[in-house]
Design an enzyme around this catalytic site. Structure first.
Site, PDB file in Angstrom:
ATOM      1  N   GLU A  61     -10.602 -33.277   6.519  1.00 17.89           N
ATOM      2  CA  GLU A  61     -11.115 -33.837   5.273  1.00 17.89           C
ATOM      3  C   GLU A  61     -12.563 -33.445   5.039  1.00 17.89           C
ATOM      4  O   GLU A  61     -13.317 -33.228   6.000  1.00 17.89           O
ATOM      5  CB  GLU A  61     -11.029 -35.368   5.244  1.00 17.89           C
ATOM      6  CG  GLU A  61      -9.717 -35.920   4.750  1.00 17.89           C
ATOM      7  CD  GLU A  61      -8.796 -36.316   5.883  1.00 17.89           C
ATOM      8  OE1 GLU A  61      -7.639 -36.680   5.606  1.00 17.89           O
ATOM      9  OE2 GLU A  61      -9.228 -36.259   7.040  1.00 17.89           O
ATOM     10  N   THR A  62     -12.901 -33.370   3.767  1.00 17.07           N
ATOM     11  CA  THR A  62     -14.289 -33.204   3.334  1.00 17.07           C
ATOM     12  C   THR A  62     -14.575 -34.290   2.302  1.00 17.07           C
ATOM     13  O   THR A  62     -13.752 -34.550   1.414  1.00 17.07           O
ATOM     14  CB  THR A  62     -14.525 -31.819   2.718  1.00 17.07           C
ATOM     15  OG1 THR A  62     -14.354 -30.828   3.742  1.00 17.07           O
ATOM     16  CG2 THR A  62     -15.927 -31.691   2.148  1.00 17.07           C
TER      17      THR A  62
END
Length: 298
Positions: A61-62
């Site tokens: 994830e970002t």
């Protein structure tokens, strides 16, 4: 350098990976941690640009932030394949990144797709430690049909489940099936049908699949299958740890004081430590540190 909308000098962005910081969230004292990307000012970015950047970074994830107040931010999370409504490890990474970028310790409010996430950041020695509080947790039964499909995709038999601990569904921002392996050795064996599990999770709306063993009431070992994010498993999953806290609370399985630790990522060579406080009522608190991945960020 230019001034960004968030007020941090030097953080004005163009929509490419040079705008992203990299942090490892929930490391143990000996290292490890789950990498997350963090974009501190994503105000000018479209969802398509966020997804592209997340895919190029390649982490599970970002987090993309947009300042809407002095310590209030809109946050969106993207895996390499899709937007994710909530992500615990990227929340901790983002909170520590904001602290590093001039905000320092204090309270933050992150406005996510699932609601308001409050984060308290404290200075601990030379590090920052973040504690997030989730939206109110929920639990539900895991119906027999999806359970049978899940076990088949995992190549698990009924005998692989711990008969002394309940299975079910738990929510702390995302829904997660909760399965307890009969032994720690069984948990270490994770080979599943990637396509079948992806299809099942997409249909059922699950975030990750939580596979667990309990060493003792206050220490749980976890693996989280995450094929819908494009990876076999996540080294540390704050959303799943929070959901587990609500599940244990509902089922009367919390240790005295309501606090426990989750060890995750051990079988990947990326050990992670998540501290969970499910005491009281309302949202679950998940705590951990995060460290900058300087070599990748420069």
């Amino acid at each position: 350098m230019t001034e960004s909308r968030s007020g941090h000098a030097g953080l004005a962005l163009s929509p490419d990976t040079s705008s992203a910081l990299r942090y490892a969230a929930f490391p143990t004292e000996s290292g490890g941690g789950n990498p997350a990307g963090v974009v501190l000012d994503a105000a000018a970015m479209s969802a398509a640009e966020m997804l592209r950047i997340a895919a190029e970074i390649g982490y599970s994830e970002t987090a993309f932030l947009e300042a809407i107040g002095s310590r209030d931010y809109r946050v969106r999370y993207f895996s390499p394949q899709a937007e994710v409504d909530f992500c615990g490890h990227a929340t901790v990474a983002a909170a520590v990144a904001l602290a590093d970028a001039e905000l320092g310790a204090g309270e933050l409010v992150l406005h996510s797709n699932v609601g308001e996430i409050r984060v308290s950041v404290a200075s601990v020695g030379e590090r920052y430690r973040a504690t997030l509080t989730t939206v109110s947790p929920k639990t539900a039964e895991l119906p027999a049909g999806p359970l049978a499909e899940l076990l088949a995709a995992l190549d698990w038999e009924a005998e692989d489940l711990d008969p002394d601990l309940p299975i079910g569904l738990a929510f702390g921002g995302l829904w997660h099936p909760i399965l307890w392996a009969v032994t720690r050795e069984r948990l270490a064996e994770l080979e599943y049908d990637f396509a079948a599990l992806t299809t099942l999770m997409q249909r059922e709306g699950w975030g990750t699949v939580s596979l667990l063993t309990r060493e003792r009431a206050d220490l749980i070992h976890s693996r989280n299958a995450f094929p819908i994010g494009g990876v076999v498993e996540d080294p540390a999953t704050g959303a799943a740890a929070a959901a587990l806290g609500g599940f244990l609370r509902t089922n009367g399985l919390l240790p005295d004081g309501g606090k426990f630790r989750v060890l995750q990522g051990e079988d990947m060579g990326q050990p992670c430590l998540l501290d969970v406080d499910a005491s009281g009522h309302g949202g679950i608190r998940v705590s951990g540190t995060a460290t900058r991945i300087v070599a990748d960020a420069e």
